[in-house]
Write a protein that holds these residues in place. Structure first.
Motif, PDB file in Angstrom:
ATOM      1  N   ILE A  83       0.889  -1.284   0.193  1.00  0.00           N
ATOM      2  CA  ILE A  83      -0.180   0.291  -0.131  1.00  0.00           C
ATOM      3  C   ILE A  83       1.066   1.161   0.017  1.00  0.00           C
ATOM      4  N   VAL A 112      11.801  -0.587   6.048  1.00  0.00           N
ATOM      5  CA  VAL A 112      12.614  -1.503   6.154  1.00  0.00           C
ATOM      6  C   VAL A 112      13.608  -1.881   5.022  1.00  0.00           C
ATOM      7  N   LYS A 126      10.598  -0.083  15.815  1.00  0.00           N
ATOM      8  CA  LYS A 126      10.942  -0.632  17.227  1.00  0.00           C
ATOM      9  C   LYS A 126      12.241  -0.188  17.693  1.00  0.00           C
ATOM     10  N   ALA A 165       3.087  -0.204   9.428  1.00  0.00           N
ATOM     11  CA  ALA A 165       3.400  -1.085   9.249  1.00  0.00           C
ATOM     12  C   ALA A 165       2.803  -1.962   9.757  1.00  0.00           C
ATOM     13  N   ALA A 166       3.698  -3.474   9.547  1.00  0.00           N
ATOM     14  CA  ALA A 166       2.429  -4.453  10.589  1.00  0.00           C
ATOM     15  C   ALA A 166       3.050  -5.623   9.360  1.00  0.00           C
ATOM     16  N   PHE A 200      -3.642   2.640   9.953  1.00  0.00           N
ATOM     17  CA  PHE A 200      -4.137   1.188   9.494  1.00  0.00           C
ATOM     18  C   PHE A 200      -4.297   0.105  10.148  1.00  0.00           C
ATOM     19  N   SER A 201      -5.742  -0.013  10.138  1.00  0.00           N
ATOM     20  CA  SER A 201      -6.147  -1.298  10.900  1.00  0.00           C
ATOM     21  C   SER A 201      -6.224  -2.470  10.050  1.00  0.00           C
ATOM     22  N   TYR A 204      -4.294 -10.992  15.085  1.00  0.00           N
ATOM     23  CA  TYR A 204      -3.875 -10.280  14.445  1.00  0.00           C
ATOM     24  C   TYR A 204      -5.012  -9.285  14.280  1.00  0.00           C
ATOM     25  N   LYS A 242      -4.722  -5.319  16.258  1.00  0.00           N
ATOM     26  CA  LYS A 242      -5.384  -4.840  15.886  1.00  0.00           C
ATOM     27  C   LYS A 242      -6.237  -3.839  16.915  1.00  0.00           C
ATOM     28  N   PRO A 288      -9.054  -1.802   5.800  1.00  0.00           N
ATOM     29  CA  PRO A 288      -8.870  -2.050   4.245  1.00  0.00           C
ATOM     30  C   PRO A 288      -9.664  -3.156   4.512  1.00  0.00           C
ATOM     31  N   ASN A 322      -8.919  -6.485   1.656  1.00  0.00           N
ATOM     32  CA  ASN A 322      -8.564  -6.892   0.601  1.00  0.00           C
ATOM     33  C   ASN A 322      -7.941  -6.123  -0.740  1.00  0.00           C
ATOM     34  N   MET A 345       1.969  -6.405  -4.670  1.00  0.00           N
ATOM     35  CA  MET A 345       1.345  -6.920  -3.163  1.00  0.00           C
ATOM     36  C   MET A 345       2.258  -8.610  -3.089  1.00  0.00           C
ATOM     37  N   ARG A 386      -0.152 -13.489   0.583  1.00  0.00           N
ATOM     38  CA  ARG A 386      -1.767 -14.149   0.930  1.00  0.00           C
ATOM     39  C   ARG A 386      -2.278 -14.006  -0.234  1.00  0.00           C
TER      40      ARG A 386
HETATM   41  P1  NAD Z   1       2.961  -4.725   3.717  1.00  0.00           P
HETATM   42  O1  NAD Z   1       3.080  -6.038   4.665  1.00  0.00           O
HETATM   43  O2  NAD Z   1       3.499  -4.496   2.458  1.00  0.00           O
HETATM   44  O3  NAD Z   1       3.453  -3.528   4.063  1.00  0.00           O
HETATM   45  C1  NAD Z   1       4.068  -3.247   5.293  1.00  0.00           C
HETATM   46  C2  NAD Z   1       5.366  -2.284   5.370  1.00  0.00           C
HETATM   47  O4  NAD Z   1       5.748  -1.839   6.576  1.00  0.00           O
HETATM   48  C3  NAD Z   1       6.505  -3.382   5.128  1.00  0.00           C
HETATM   49  O5  NAD Z   1       7.351  -2.901   4.210  1.00  0.00           O
HETATM   50  C4  NAD Z   1       7.172  -3.571   5.842  1.00  0.00           C
HETATM   51  O6  NAD Z   1       8.822  -3.671   5.600  1.00  0.00           O
HETATM   52  C5  NAD Z   1       7.106  -1.937   6.621  1.00  0.00           C
HETATM   53  N1  NAD Z   1       7.386  -2.585   8.504  1.00  0.00           N
HETATM   54  C6  NAD Z   1       7.083  -3.801   9.097  1.00  0.00           C
HETATM   55  N2  NAD Z   1       7.340  -3.292  10.433  1.00  0.00           N
HETATM   56  C7  NAD Z   1       8.424  -2.614  10.490  1.00  0.00           C
HETATM   57  C8  NAD Z   1       8.669  -2.169  11.318  1.00  0.00           C
HETATM   58  N3  NAD Z   1       9.091  -2.367  12.848  1.00  0.00           N
HETATM   59  N4  NAD Z   1       9.514  -1.172  11.021  1.00  0.00           N
HETATM   60  C9  NAD Z   1       9.895  -0.665  10.114  1.00  0.00           C
HETATM   61  N5  NAD Z   1       9.374  -0.515   8.744  1.00  0.00           N
HETATM   62  C10 NAD Z   1       8.177  -2.136   9.105  1.00  0.00           C
HETATM   63  O7  NAD Z   1       1.555  -4.592   4.261  1.00  0.00           O
HETATM   64  P2  NAD Z   1       0.509  -3.750   2.841  1.00  0.00           P
HETATM   65  O8  NAD Z   1      -0.309  -4.592   2.048  1.00  0.00           O
HETATM   66  O9  NAD Z   1       1.248  -2.937   2.386  1.00  0.00           O
HETATM   67  O10 NAD Z   1      -0.435  -3.566   4.424  1.00  0.00           O
HETATM   68  C11 NAD Z   1      -0.247  -2.486   4.709  1.00  0.00           C
HETATM   69  C12 NAD Z   1      -1.288  -2.098   6.183  1.00  0.00           C
HETATM   70  O11 NAD Z   1      -2.676  -2.222   5.373  1.00  0.00           O
HETATM   71  C13 NAD Z   1      -0.716  -2.787   7.902  1.00  0.00           C
HETATM   72  O12 NAD Z   1      -1.255  -2.283   8.840  1.00  0.00           O
HETATM   73  C14 NAD Z   1      -1.825  -3.586   7.208  1.00  0.00           C
HETATM   74  O13 NAD Z   1      -2.675  -5.250   8.111  1.00  0.00           O
HETATM   75  C15 NAD Z   1      -3.100  -3.003   6.505  1.00  0.00           C
HETATM   76  N6  NAD Z   1      -4.017  -4.025   5.709  1.00  0.00           N
HETATM   77  C16 NAD Z   1      -4.236  -4.602   4.660  1.00  0.00           C
HETATM   78  C17 NAD Z   1      -4.623  -5.018   3.848  1.00  0.00           C
HETATM   79  C18 NAD Z   1      -4.512  -5.235   2.354  1.00  0.00           C
HETATM   80  O14 NAD Z   1      -5.721  -5.441   1.776  1.00  0.00           O
HETATM   81  N7  NAD Z   1      -3.269  -4.951   1.855  1.00  0.00           N
HETATM   82  C19 NAD Z   1      -5.720  -5.503   4.657  1.00  0.00           C
HETATM   83  C20 NAD Z   1      -6.108  -5.265   5.796  1.00  0.00           C
HETATM   84  C21 NAD Z   1      -5.365  -4.644   6.377  1.00  0.00           C
END
Ligand code: NAD
Ligand code: UDP
Length: 389
Positions: A29, A50, A78, A97-98, A137-138, A185, A189, A212, A214, A220, A235
């Motif tokens: 995202i 990171v 962290k 971040a997650a 982002f939850s 998770y 959240k 979000p 899906n 992705m 995923r």
């Molecule tokens: P993603 O894993 O592609 O992106 C998360 C980014 O956070 C990664 O690049 C990772 O390196 C970074 N990260 C994690 N821990 C970190 C830390 N300690 N320090 C620095 N960076 C860190 O996931 P995404 O699909 O882009 O999702 C982004 C957010 O949206 C998340 O919070 C996720 O829970 C939420 N979300 C996404 C979806 C979806 O459909 N994609 C659905 C539900 C929730």
């Protein structure tokens, strides 16, 4: 930007450029958000992550039209003292971040809980202490299972939207038992949402929470063995893409009966941009962001992806396109599933006038075209490599 091209918000006010601290900017995202902010706005981004592989194309070279407006900080939230300074120097923090891949929830529950709750605490505190706005982002997963899933299979109430449509302000959060670690998770959240909400109520934090549903599209996750570990499980979009690229059957967990609504990433980030640029309408709100019209079962998704992949690759599909696997075999002990996820759109419609546009067939075609172009050659080479004896 000249006055004639100045962009205005939903209330007709000229949008002033701001500085955004985007944490998790290097993910799926985040990479799309950065692209959109650079190509369509004048905002500045401190991109914190990171990893930077997915945003490298935005960072180099210096001749890019937005050079100077985006800076990458390789920071693990962290343990990095630079974080507070970046939040203080920004107008808004977006926290993405997650750990958010279901295969991790039951196999790495501690990492999942730390990542989705503990590690985010300083971000909330720095925003609250420094009076900075936060978009957090939850997930739609905080709704857990639908009320309808607990009704008898033949109950007519299962067809009643009151028993399955998920509403930000009225639906309960229904998780499985603690042994079902899948819910680590969702639970982390949820507690983070409650903390942010309480910071808003007690300390005046200006927040927006995004749930979000899906979101899918190019970039992705990863393809195992190509740009991610071979044994890791991403995923569903990336799992099925990997199977199609390798000409393997798509694995349907517990028969592929779970239902999901998929929204195209490019539609979804429009909603986030509206939140960024309309604080008066977005502050204090929790928003579902999904596409209620794109509901399919996982089995249907597999069939659609198989059909679309044949079209974009020019390859016939294999004889047995799908196989059934148990969730225990696929994810291990402690997995559980959300049965159905249909977002109610009332709040986001009312506050931001946002609606998704892209139909599922179209998003699968553009995404699988990207997957084929990006990975097909690399997969062919991996498959052709002789195995070391
Ligand atoms: P993603 O894993 O592609 O992106 C998360 C980014 O956070 C990664 O690049 C990772 O390196 C970074 N990260 C994690 N821990 C970190 C830390 N300690 N320090 C620095 N960076 C860190 O996931 P995404 O699909 O882009 O999702 C982004 C957010 O949206 C998340 O919070 C996720 O829970 C939420 N979300 C996404 C979806 C979806 O459909 N994609 C659905 C539900 C929730
Ligand atoms: N799934 C599947 N096969 C796979 C990967 C996932 O059947 O190879 C199923 C999974 O059990 C879930 C759905 O697809 O029912 C969506 O999984 P995803 O990992 O995308 O995350 P979720 O939507 O559950 O958060």
């Amino acid at each position: 930007m000249s006055a004639s091209t100045a962009r205005v918000d939903l209330d007709g006010n000229i949008i002033k450029p701001i500085t955004i601290c985007m944490i998790g900017a290097g993910g799926f995202i985040g990479s799309h958000m950065c692209e959109k902010l650079m190509s369509e706005t004048e905002h500045k981004v401190f991109a914190v992550d990171v990893h930077d592989d997915k945003i490298k194309h935005l960072l180099e070279p210096d001749s890019l039209p937005w050079a100077g407006r985006i800076q990458f900080y390789r920071i693990n939230i962290k343990n990095d003292s630079r974080l507070e300074g970046l939040i203080k120097s920004s107008d808004l923090t977006l926290n993405l971040a997650a750990i958010c891949t279901p295969a991790d929830y039951n196999t790495r529950p501690l990492d999942t809980i730390y990542s989705n709750f503990i590690d985010g605490l300083p971000v909330v505190r720095y925003c609250s202490d420094n009076k900075k706005r936060l978009i957090h982002f939850s997930t739609c997963e905080i709704y857990g299972k639908t009320i309808g899933s607990y009704l008898p299979n033949d109950s007519p109430l299962r067809q009643d939207p009151a028993y399955y449509v998920l509403k930000e302000d009225t639906s309960p959060c229904i998780f499985g038992s603690v042994e079902k670690q899948r819910w680590s998770y969702a639970c982390a959240k949820q507690l983070m949402e409650r903390l942010i909400y309480a910071e808003g109520a007690e300390n005046g934090l200006k927040f927006t929470i995004v749930r979000p549903f899906n979101w899918i599209g190019p970039r992705m996750d990863f393809i195992p063995g190509i740009d991610g570990p071979s044994e890791a499980v991403p995923r569903v979009l990336a799992c099925f893409s990997n199977n199609l690229l390798r000409r393997e059957p798509l694995k349907l967990v517990d028969g592929g009966q779970s239902q999901r609504t998929f929204v195209y990433i490019k539609d979804a980030i429009e909603a986030v941009l509206l939140m960024i640029e309309n604080p008066a309408r977005a502050n204090g709100q929790i928003f579902n962001v999904g596409n209620p019209n794109n509901e399919v079962t996982v089995r249907q998704l597999a069939e659609m992806m198989t059909q679309v992949y044949s079209k974009v690759s020019g390859e016939d599909s294999i004889k047995t396109p799908t196989i059934d696997v148990s969730s225990k075999e696929f994810y291990g002990e402690g997995y559980d599933d959300s049965d159905k996820r249909i977002p109610d759109m009332t709040i986001i419609n009312k506050q931001l006038g946002w609606n998704p546009k892209t139909a599922i067939w179209d998003m699968l075609e553009s995404t699988l075209t990207y997957q084929y172009k990006t990975y097909a050659e690399a997969i062919k080479q991996t498959i052709a490599k002789p195995v070391a004896s």
